[in-house]
Design an enzyme around this catalytic site. Sequence first.
Site, PDB file in Angstrom:
ATOM      1  N   SER A   6       0.855  -1.188   0.000  1.00 34.83           N
ATOM      2  CA  SER A   6       0.000   0.000   0.000  1.00 34.83           C
ATOM      3  C   SER A   6       0.889   1.236   0.000  1.00 34.83           C
ATOM      4  O   SER A   6       2.076   1.155   0.366  1.00 34.83           O
ATOM      5  CB  SER A   6      -0.869   0.009   1.270  1.00 34.83           C
ATOM      6  OG  SER A   6      -1.506   1.265   1.457  1.00 34.83           O
TER       7      SER A   6
ATOM      8  N   TYR B 277      -1.919   0.175  10.916  1.00 35.96           N
ATOM      9  CA  TYR B 277      -1.881  -0.272   9.529  1.00 35.96           C
ATOM     10  C   TYR B 277      -0.588   0.146   8.837  1.00 35.96           C
ATOM     11  O   TYR B 277       0.054  -0.668   8.160  1.00 35.96           O
ATOM     12  CB  TYR B 277      -3.082   0.285   8.776  1.00 35.96           C
ATOM     13  CG  TYR B 277      -3.158  -0.151   7.329  1.00 35.96           C
ATOM     14  CD1 TYR B 277      -3.310  -1.496   6.998  1.00 35.96           C
ATOM     15  CD2 TYR B 277      -3.093   0.783   6.300  1.00 35.96           C
ATOM     16  CE1 TYR B 277      -3.388  -1.899   5.664  1.00 35.96           C
ATOM     17  CE2 TYR B 277      -3.179   0.385   4.976  1.00 35.96           C
ATOM     18  CZ  TYR B 277      -3.326  -0.958   4.662  1.00 35.96           C
ATOM     19  OH  TYR B 277      -3.401  -1.350   3.345  1.00 35.96           O
TER      20      TYR B 277
END
Length: 236
Positions: free
Chosen positions: A124, A137
């Site tokens: 990501s 995250y």
Amino acid sequence: MTGASAGIGEATARRLAAEGFHVVLGARRLDLLHVIAKEIEGTAIELDVTDEASVAAFADRVPRADVLVNNAGGARGLSTVAEGNPEEWRWMWEANVLGTLLVTKAFVPKLIASGNGHIVSVTSVAAREAYDNGSGYTSAKHAQSALHRTLRGELLGEPVRITEVLPGMVETDFSANRFGGDTERAAKVYQGLTPLTADDVADVIAFAVTRPPHMNVDEIVLKPRAQASATRVHRE
């Protein structure tokens, strides 16, 4: 293909099947996998990437592997560090980092034996940036990225290519899962802009794995035109 029951995983499985690959789909939701596998003439196998026994059983049923796509993972919550929920953090680290470790470890020998293996890890833009309320995250994705990039050196000289795909905003069930199933809140994440789709990411993965064997696409960052960074977007 891990995390193959929906979103980027499902789209990539379908795209790779269209490119001529026999796709082995792994995820916990076996009922969904069977539907997809039937449509693309693939193989569905139940897989929990956080469970070492499950990963071993999955790998044992795959005699040959040319491409491994580490896609399983996700986010939970948007808490600050001061209010961080250890259970959410533990899930994110196990799913994104340890899951990638376990699956990759299980398949490296098969990928080397293929004579032209390829490991793709879907991380990501959060693997390159940190943002408020996202430390669980972002830290997990930073660690997953570091694991993946380390492989590039450790497998140097072996017939295995290494590609990291770093998507920005992709409209899948990612945000709904992050918000505990709150689809209304998840929809607001993408309001006022055109996000990437799972098919967009699948296109990039298919491009990388269909290059000539001598060519390694090290990393690809892809974001919507309206997104400059993890925290900066333009909304109409």
